[in-house]
Design a protein around this motif. Structure first.
Motif, PDB file in Angstrom:
ATOM      1  N   GLY A   1      -5.565  20.065  12.332  1.00 11.73           N
ATOM      2  CA  GLY A   1      -6.891  20.282  12.884  1.00 11.73           C
ATOM      3  C   GLY A   1      -7.498  21.566  12.347  1.00 11.73           C
ATOM      4  O   GLY A   1      -6.812  22.409  11.751  1.00 11.73           O
ATOM      5  N   ARG A   2      -8.785  21.711  12.606  1.00  7.52           N
ATOM      6  CA  ARG A   2      -9.511  22.873  12.086  1.00  7.52           C
ATOM      7  C   ARG A   2      -8.944  24.185  12.626  1.00  7.52           C
ATOM      8  O   ARG A   2      -8.830  25.165  11.895  1.00  7.52           O
ATOM      9  CB  ARG A   2     -10.984  22.724  12.436  1.00  7.52           C
ATOM     10  CG  ARG A   2     -11.841  23.773  11.807  1.00  7.52           C
ATOM     11  CD  ARG A   2     -13.291  23.516  12.041  1.00  7.52           C
ATOM     12  NE  ARG A   2     -14.035  24.620  11.483  1.00  7.52           N
ATOM     13  CZ  ARG A   2     -15.318  24.610  11.291  1.00  7.52           C
ATOM     14  NH1 ARG A   2     -16.019  23.562  11.593  1.00  7.52           N
ATOM     15  NH2 ARG A   2     -15.921  25.667  10.791  1.00  7.52           N
ATOM     16  N   ASP A   3      -8.569  24.228  13.906  1.00  4.58           N
ATOM     17  CA  ASP A   3      -8.025  25.455  14.493  1.00  4.58           C
ATOM     18  C   ASP A   3      -6.687  25.825  13.853  1.00  4.58           C
ATOM     19  O   ASP A   3      -6.422  27.002  13.574  1.00  4.58           O
ATOM     20  CB  ASP A   3      -7.860  25.323  16.000  1.00  4.58           C
ATOM     21  CG  ASP A   3      -9.190  25.320  16.740  1.00  4.58           C
ATOM     22  OD1 ASP A   3     -10.233  25.601  16.111  1.00  4.58           O
ATOM     23  OD2 ASP A   3      -9.188  25.044  17.955  1.00  4.58           O
ATOM     24  N   VAL A   4      -5.842  24.833  13.637  1.00  6.53           N
ATOM     25  CA  VAL A   4      -4.542  25.084  12.998  1.00  6.53           C
ATOM     26  C   VAL A   4      -4.762  25.569  11.570  1.00  6.53           C
ATOM     27  O   VAL A   4      -4.142  26.547  11.128  1.00  6.53           O
ATOM     28  CB  VAL A   4      -3.653  23.815  13.029  1.00  6.53           C
ATOM     29  CG1 VAL A   4      -2.403  24.004  12.174  1.00  6.53           C
ATOM     30  CG2 VAL A   4      -3.289  23.458  14.457  1.00  6.53           C
TER      31      VAL A   4
ATOM     32  N   ALA B   1      -7.395  27.067  10.369  1.00  9.53           N
ATOM     33  CA  ALA B   1      -7.970  28.414  10.416  1.00  9.53           C
ATOM     34  C   ALA B   1      -6.879  29.461  10.657  1.00  9.53           C
ATOM     35  O   ALA B   1      -6.859  30.511  10.006  1.00  9.53           O
ATOM     36  CB  ALA B   1      -9.035  28.493  11.512  1.00  9.53           C
ATOM     37  N   ASN B   2      -5.968  29.175  11.579  1.00 10.30           N
ATOM     38  CA  ASN B   2      -4.884  30.122  11.855  1.00 10.30           C
ATOM     39  C   ASN B   2      -3.908  30.216  10.692  1.00 10.30           C
ATOM     40  O   ASN B   2      -3.406  31.300  10.387  1.00 10.30           O
ATOM     41  CB  ASN B   2      -4.178  29.759  13.159  1.00 10.30           C
ATOM     42  CG  ASN B   2      -4.965  30.250  14.351  1.00 10.30           C
ATOM     43  OD1 ASN B   2      -4.909  31.413  14.703  1.00 10.30           O
ATOM     44  ND2 ASN B   2      -5.751  29.355  14.949  1.00 10.30           N
TER      45      ASN B   2
ATOM     46  N   TRP C   1      -5.609  32.387   8.148  1.00  5.36           N
ATOM     47  CA  TRP C   1      -5.577  33.781   8.598  1.00  5.36           C
ATOM     48  C   TRP C   1      -4.214  34.403   8.328  1.00  5.36           C
ATOM     49  O   TRP C   1      -4.114  35.512   7.811  1.00  5.36           O
ATOM     50  CB  TRP C   1      -5.932  33.845  10.081  1.00  5.36           C
ATOM     51  CG  TRP C   1      -5.815  35.207  10.682  1.00  5.36           C
ATOM     52  CD1 TRP C   1      -4.918  35.613  11.613  1.00  5.36           C
ATOM     53  CD2 TRP C   1      -6.618  36.351  10.386  1.00  5.36           C
ATOM     54  NE1 TRP C   1      -5.120  36.949  11.920  1.00  5.36           N
ATOM     55  CE2 TRP C   1      -6.159  37.422  11.175  1.00  5.36           C
ATOM     56  CE3 TRP C   1      -7.690  36.576   9.522  1.00  5.36           C
ATOM     57  CZ2 TRP C   1      -6.716  38.683  11.137  1.00  5.36           C
ATOM     58  CZ3 TRP C   1      -8.254  37.843   9.476  1.00  5.36           C
ATOM     59  CH2 TRP C   1      -7.777  38.878  10.278  1.00  5.36           C
TER      60      TRP C   1
END
Length: 160
Positions: A3-6, A8-9, A12
């Motif tokens: 997913g997008r959150d995973v 993104a992390n 990072w």
């Protein structure tokens, strides 16, 4: 597919890992002469400014606490590398600027550091990847992308 959150992390973490590795590599090099890497960071930041900065403005650009930055600036001023000037807009305020000696030292160290940065970056990334990285980082920093497409990477002057 993550997913997008995973994603993104993960991105990072990759950015922080790359930064930590490169900073350790740069810190270990015998290029700093009479300044530490943190002192150089302050000299470099001041060298990019058209006008002297208040310490609070300088603090926005370096990774030091306000008290640590104040002590570092005191040491640089004692060594004649940074000058304190009265703030014309606020009689109680002080602005910081490089002295001639500070500017010369920043340039000397900066040339060596620029070569180290170029070696590290071009050793790992091709021209397109370097441009993509620059574009992504500028976007994250809220700054407009720089157009350097007409200038070959190896011919560009580096200024770390």
């Amino acid at each position: 597919m993550p997913g997008r959150d995973v994603l993104a992390n993960d991105a990072w973490e990759a950015l922080l890992s790359a930064h930590a590795l490169l900073m350790k590599q740069f810190a270990a090099e015998d290029i700093w002469g009479e300044v530490s890497m943190r002192e150089y960071d302050v000299l470099y930041t001041l060298s990019k400014c058209r006008e002297p900065l208040r310490i609070s403005e300088l603090n926005r650009h370096v990774l030091l606490s306000q008290p640590a930055l104040s002590r570092l600036v005191d040491r640089l001023a004692e060594r004649g590398l940074v000058a304190r000037q009265a703030d014309p807009a606020d009689g109680r305020g002080v602005r910081l600027a490089l002295t001639g000696a500070g500017r010369e030292l920043q340039r000397q160290v900066g040339r060596r550091h620029a070569r180290s940065v170029a070696r590290a970056m071009t050793g790992a990334l091709n021209r397109d990847e370097l441009r993509q990285l620059e574009t992504a980082c500028l976007k994250l920093a809220g700054q407009p992308a720089v157009t350097t497409a007409a200038v070959p990477v190896e011919d560009e002057e580096m200024h770390p």
